[in-house]
Design an enzyme around this catalytic site. Sequence first.
Site, short mmCIF file in Angstrom:
data_model
loop_
_atom_site.label_atom_id
_atom_site.label_comp_id
_atom_site.label_asym_id
_atom_site.label_seq_id
_atom_site.Cartn_x
_atom_site.Cartn_y
_atom_site.Cartn_z
N TYR A 53 0.83 -1.22 0.00
CA TYR A 53 0.00 0.00 0.00
C TYR A 53 0.86 1.27 0.00
O TYR A 53 0.42 2.29 -0.54
CB TYR A 53 -1.02 -0.03 1.15
CG TYR A 53 -2.14 -1.00 0.82
CD1 TYR A 53 -3.13 -0.65 -0.08
CD2 TYR A 53 -2.13 -2.29 1.34
CE1 TYR A 53 -4.13 -1.55 -0.44
CE2 TYR A 53 -3.13 -3.20 0.99
CZ TYR A 53 -4.12 -2.83 0.10
OH TYR A 53 -5.09 -3.73 -0.27
N ARG A 56 1.29 1.78 -3.64
CA ARG A 56 0.06 2.30 -4.27
C ARG A 56 -0.10 3.80 -3.95
O ARG A 56 -0.50 4.58 -4.77
CB ARG A 56 -1.19 1.57 -3.73
CG ARG A 56 -1.17 0.06 -3.79
CD ARG A 56 -1.71 -0.45 -5.11
NE ARG A 56 -0.77 -0.35 -6.20
CZ ARG A 56 0.33 -1.11 -6.33
NH1 ARG A 56 0.64 -2.01 -5.43
NH2 ARG A 56 1.13 -0.94 -7.35
N GLN A 86 -15.82 2.19 -4.86
CA GLN A 86 -15.03 1.10 -4.30
C GLN A 86 -13.54 1.46 -4.35
O GLN A 86 -12.72 0.74 -3.81
CB GLN A 86 -15.25 -0.18 -5.11
CG GLN A 86 -16.67 -0.69 -5.06
CD GLN A 86 -16.92 -1.74 -6.13
OE1 GLN A 86 -16.65 -2.92 -5.93
NE2 GLN A 86 -17.41 -1.32 -7.27
N ASN A 87 -13.24 2.57 -5.00
CA ASN A 87 -11.83 2.93 -5.17
C ASN A 87 -11.26 3.55 -3.90
O ASN A 87 -11.94 4.31 -3.22
CB ASN A 87 -11.67 3.91 -6.34
CG ASN A 87 -12.13 3.27 -7.65
OD1 ASN A 87 -12.27 2.06 -7.71
ND2 ASN A 87 -12.37 4.08 -8.65
N VAL A 88 -10.00 3.26 -3.65
CA VAL A 88 -9.35 3.81 -2.47
C VAL A 88 -8.54 5.06 -2.82
O VAL A 88 -7.95 5.69 -1.95
CB VAL A 88 -8.47 2.74 -1.75
CG1 VAL A 88 -9.35 1.60 -1.26
CG2 VAL A 88 -7.36 2.22 -2.66
N HIS A 104 -14.41 0.92 0.38
CA HIS A 104 -13.26 0.05 0.67
C HIS A 104 -12.08 0.80 1.30
O HIS A 104 -10.95 0.34 1.20
CB HIS A 104 -12.81 -0.69 -0.60
CG HIS A 104 -13.84 -1.66 -1.11
ND1 HIS A 104 -13.84 -2.17 -2.39
CD2 HIS A 104 -14.90 -2.24 -0.48
CE1 HIS A 104 -14.87 -3.00 -2.53
NE2 HIS A 104 -15.52 -3.05 -1.39
N GLY A 175 -17.36 1.32 -14.41
CA GLY A 175 -16.06 0.67 -14.27
C GLY A 175 -15.92 -0.28 -13.11
O GLY A 175 -14.90 -0.28 -12.43
N THR A 176 -16.92 -1.11 -12.91
CA THR A 176 -16.77 -2.17 -11.90
C THR A 176 -17.25 -3.48 -12.48
O THR A 176 -18.29 -3.52 -13.15
CB THR A 176 -17.51 -1.86 -10.57
OG1 THR A 176 -17.47 -3.03 -9.75
CG2 THR A 176 -18.95 -1.42 -10.77
N SER A 177 -16.50 -4.55 -12.21
CA SER A 177 -16.89 -5.87 -12.73
C SER A 177 -18.02 -6.47 -11.91
O SER A 177 -18.52 -7.54 -12.24
CB SER A 177 -15.68 -6.80 -12.72
OG SER A 177 -15.22 -6.98 -11.39
P1 OAD Z 1 -12.31 -4.81 -11.46
O1 OAD Z 1 -10.88 -4.79 -11.87
O2 OAD Z 1 -12.89 -6.08 -10.98
O3 OAD Z 1 -13.23 -4.30 -12.67
C1 OAD Z 1 -12.87 -3.19 -13.41
C2 OAD Z 1 -13.96 -2.89 -14.42
O4 OAD Z 1 -13.58 -1.69 -15.11
C3 OAD Z 1 -14.16 -3.96 -15.49
O5 OAD Z 1 -15.56 -4.22 -15.64
C4 OAD Z 1 -13.59 -3.32 -16.76
O6 OAD Z 1 -14.27 -3.74 -17.94
C5 OAD Z 1 -13.84 -1.85 -16.49
N1 OAD Z 1 -12.99 -0.91 -17.22
C6 OAD Z 1 -11.75 -1.08 -17.73
N2 OAD Z 1 -11.31 0.05 -18.31
C7 OAD Z 1 -12.29 0.97 -18.18
C8 OAD Z 1 -12.45 2.32 -18.58
N3 OAD Z 1 -11.49 2.99 -19.24
N4 OAD Z 1 -13.60 2.96 -18.27
C9 OAD Z 1 -14.60 2.30 -17.61
N5 OAD Z 1 -14.50 1.02 -17.21
C10 OAD Z 1 -13.37 0.36 -17.49
O7 OAD Z 1 -12.47 -3.63 -10.36
P2 OAD Z 1 -13.63 -3.39 -9.30
O8 OAD Z 1 -14.93 -3.92 -9.76
O9 OAD Z 1 -13.55 -1.97 -8.89
O10 OAD Z 1 -11.26 -4.30 -3.37
O11 OAD Z 1 -13.11 -4.27 -8.10
C11 OAD Z 1 -13.84 -4.28 -6.89
C12 OAD Z 1 -12.92 -4.50 -5.71
O12 OAD Z 1 -12.11 -5.65 -5.95
C13 OAD Z 1 -11.90 -3.40 -5.48
O13 OAD Z 1 -12.42 -2.29 -4.77
C14 OAD Z 1 -10.82 -4.08 -4.73
C15 OAD Z 1 -10.75 -5.36 -5.53
O14 OAD Z 1 -10.28 -6.48 -4.89
C16 OAD Z 1 -10.36 -4.48 -2.39
O15 OAD Z 1 -9.17 -4.48 -2.59
C17 OAD Z 1 -10.99 -4.72 -1.06
#
Ligand code: OAD
Length: 236
Positions: A53, A56, A86-88, A104, A175-177
């Site tokens: 961290y 980061r 969810q972003n830090v 988070h 931008g979240t999976s």
């Molecule tokens: P992910 O890495 O799982 O998902 C990222 C998403 O962003 C995917 O759906 C991509 O298709 C999309 N993406 C990529 N480039 C992009 C762009 N230019 N514009 C928009 N979207 C784009 O990340 P999160 O869903 O945020 O938690 O992950 C959730 C949590 O998992 C995080 O907060 C973290 C991680 O483990 C902890 O560390 C506790």
Amino acid sequence: MKKLVFLTGAGMSAESGISTFRDSGGLWEQYPVEAVASIEGYYRNPELVIRFYNERRRQLLEVTPCEGHRLVAGLDSSYDVTVVTQNVDNLHEKAGSHNVIHLHGELMKATSSRDPNNPSCIVTLPEDSLDIHMGDKAKDGSQLRPFIVWFGESVPMIEPAIMEVQSADILVVIGTSLNVYPAAGLLSYARSGCQIFLIDPNDVNFDPSLPIRHIKKGASEGMKELIQILTCSNPI
Ligand code: OAD
């Protein structure tokens, strides 16, 4: 004013140069998630986790908000906006968003290892002394640790986030999976009649019964399209 709630994830900050977690080349391909982002990993090797961290945090100082962050912040003047992220990182705040809920944790903050959610132990790290070291103490005398919600820990900010989503007129997911709960479950709290948009260049697994309009673009281009749609369909 209409209530507009954003739920953002790593893709929101991708165009600022911060890696996502699960895309190819993402952070969890380079580092074992259970080693650096779980409470068990921290107990096993606190030094490794603190170093991860620290890196980061140093990287965060080198990046700036992208156009997408700025377009989100720009809507503060026309809507009652809450950003649930969810972003830090602190890029929503740096772009000017006023009402941000971090589910988070926050990279620029540190806290107690004994009682991480005790507000009196949470401190903001000064930009000229960013690193946490082994031996640094929180106010309660325990080892200072990153203020991050790790896997295996509770998510105290989920309750205020649920209340925001329940009262939203418009919900925009960027931008979240939607792999990580409880954050991914927030969509199910949208009331019927809430307009739901998803901005993501890739396919995302979401509950097909939800009436979601997918804008299949990156955060910045997707925000431009969203603003066009909102301006046409919801004259302010
Ligand atoms: P992910 O890495 O799982 O998902 C990222 C998403 O962003 C995917 O759906 C991509 O298709 C999309 N993406 C990529 N480039 C992009 C762009 N230019 N514009 C928009 N979207 C784009 O990340 P999160 O869903 O945020 O938690 O992950 C959730 C949590 O998992 C995080 O907060 C973290 C991680 O483990 C902890 O560390 C506790």
